[in-house]
Enzyme design. Structure first.
Site, short mmCIF file in Angstrom:
data_model
loop_
_atom_site.label_atom_id
_atom_site.label_comp_id
_atom_site.label_asym_id
_atom_site.label_seq_id
_atom_site.Cartn_x
_atom_site.Cartn_y
_atom_site.Cartn_z
CD GLN A 1 39.35 -22.55 -82.50
OE1 GLN A 1 39.27 -23.18 -81.46
NE2 GLN A 1 40.52 -22.22 -83.04
NE ARG B 1 33.01 -25.70 -75.76
CZ ARG B 1 34.10 -26.15 -76.37
NH1 ARG B 1 34.50 -27.40 -76.19
NH2 ARG B 1 34.80 -25.37 -77.15
CG HIS C 1 33.87 -22.58 -81.50
ND1 HIS C 1 34.04 -21.91 -80.29
CD2 HIS C 1 34.76 -23.61 -81.47
CE1 HIS C 1 34.97 -22.54 -79.58
NE2 HIS C 1 35.42 -23.56 -80.27
NE ARG D 1 39.40 -20.61 -78.50
CZ ARG D 1 38.62 -21.65 -78.13
NH1 ARG D 1 38.82 -22.85 -78.66
NH2 ARG D 1 37.62 -21.48 -77.28
CG ASP E 1 35.51 -28.70 -86.74
OD1 ASP E 1 36.27 -29.27 -85.92
OD2 ASP E 1 34.37 -28.26 -86.43
CB CYS F 1 39.03 -25.36 -84.18
SG CYS F 1 37.87 -26.73 -84.35
N1 NVA Z 1 32.63 -28.66 -84.50
C1 NVA Z 1 33.29 -29.11 -83.31
C2 NVA Z 1 34.22 -28.07 -82.78
C3 NVA Z 1 35.01 -28.52 -81.58
C4 NVA Z 1 35.87 -27.45 -81.02
C5 NVA Z 1 32.24 -29.49 -82.26
O1 NVA Z 1 31.27 -28.75 -82.10
O2 NVA Z 1 32.39 -30.52 -81.62
N1 CP Z 2 38.82 -25.85 -80.29
C1 CP Z 2 38.16 -26.03 -79.15
O1 CP Z 2 37.19 -25.34 -78.84
O2 CP Z 2 38.68 -27.01 -78.35
P1 CP Z 2 38.04 -27.61 -77.02
O3 CP Z 2 36.81 -28.35 -77.40
O4 CP Z 2 39.11 -28.49 -76.45
O5 CP Z 2 37.73 -26.48 -76.09
#
Ligand code: NVA
Ligand code: CP
Length: 315
Positions: free
Chosen positions: A135, A105, A132, A296, A228, A268
């Site tokens: 997800q 990540r 992502h 997930r 989101d 998500c």
């Molecule tokens: N768009 C959000 C998704 C979090 C799971 C981010 O990147 O923070």
């Molecule tokens: N939806 C998602 O990826 O959540 P986290 O940021 O908690 O991993």
């Protein structure tokens, strides 16, 4: 097994591969619910590099590895030499000598691509600024549970920021024949290259792909409505400015009047109530949204088996 070593983008998968992941995920979920154990990844270790925060991703990947008979190492950027400037290409080659797979990540998508290029073991994208995919595999699994296995011809509407979720939902929808519509404000539209790639996938699957700045037009007759956060990780300083710009893009009861009567709302998580979604809409769809979060685990277990395991599909 998947054709490619890595899972960085749903655009790289075939429709058949996505179906294989969803089918194995459903099977693993059913087995877990009936208490049947399986050890597809016995003795295997996944390294989990986190350069951003996480609740769902970290816990579901780690638990998933244990449930498959393997183990997982949490590697935060604060602990790794990567955080002090060791090159990704060296980190990739070192970790490949110890581990069986790496989950990352991170911020720039190029960091995940660089890791995958230099690692000799599978690399799984657990969120970049651009995409992502894990997800959205969980989202597709959830949609099959609520709307049936035949995804082709459904309409999915995304309302809000043109971000990593928009891009992966666009790819997932285009591959699976789901008609996709996104409503985003001017200057917050999805990435042009992603749109171009997704249009090519949509042409192949026979799906439509509509981009607009009008939330009601996007949501019209939708079977699935998704939103989101308006400020993704790394954009915290823009939060207040974005809250003003995105106000007309809130998923609320009024907007949902344009959707199909049986529409489900997905998110998500983490969700910011009163911003991209109202408390009422989130709680009214809590069963779907927390199934989505649970999925997930199941979707990623399928990804782990199909990238790190010697899964043949016959047993
Ligand atoms: N768009 C959000 C998704 C979090 C799971 C981010 O990147 O923070
Ligand atoms: N939806 C998602 O990826 O959540 P986290 O940021 O908690 O991993």
């Amino acid at each position: 097994m998947l054709r490619n070593k890595d899972l960085l983008s749903l655009h790289d998968l075939t429709k058949g591969e996505i179906e294989e992941i969803l089918s194995l995920a459903a099977d693993l979920k059913a087995k877990q619910k009936s208490g049947i154990e399986h050890n597809y990844l016995k003795g295997k270790t996944l390294g989990m590099i986190f350069e951003k925060s996480s609740t769902r991703t970290r816990v579901s990947f780690e638990t998933g590895m244990y449930q498959l008979g393997g183990s997982a190492l949490f590697l935060s950027n604060r602990d790794l030499q990567l955080g002090r400037g060791e090159p990704i290409k060296d980190t990739a080659r070192v970790l490949s000598r110890y581990l069986d797979g790496i989950m990352i990540r991170t911020y720039g998508h190029d960091r995940a691509e660089e890791l995958a290029k230099w690692a000799s073991i599978p690399v799984i994208n657990a969120l970049t600024d651009l995409l992502h995919p894990c997800q959205v595999l969980a989202d597709l699994l959830t949609i099959t549970e609520y709307k049936g296995k035949n995804l082709k011809g459904l309409k999915l509407a995304y309302v809000g920021d043109g971000n990593n979720m928009t891009h992966s939902l666009m790819y997932g929808s285009a591959k699976m024949g789901i008609n996709f519509a996104a409503a985003t404000p001017k200057d917050y539209e999805p990435n042009e290259t992603v749109v171009k790639n997704a249009r090519a996938d949509a042409a192949e699957s026979g799906a439509s792909l509509t981009l607009t700045d009008d939330p009601a037009a996007a949501v019209k007759d939708a079977d699935v409505v998704v939103t989101d956060t308006w400020a993704s990780m790394g954009q915290e300083s823009e939060h207040d400015a974005r809250t003003k710009i995105f106000a007309p893009y809130q998923v609320n009861k009024e907007l949902l009047q344009y959707a199909d009567k049986r529409a489900i709302v997905m998110h998500c998580l983490p969700a910011y109530r009163g911003e991209e979604i109202t408390e009422e809409v989130l709680e009214g769809n809590a069963e779907v949204i927390f199934d989505e979060a649970e999925n997930r685990l199941h979707a990623q277990k399928a990804v782990l088996v199909l990238t790190m395991g010697e899964f043949c599909g016959c047993c």
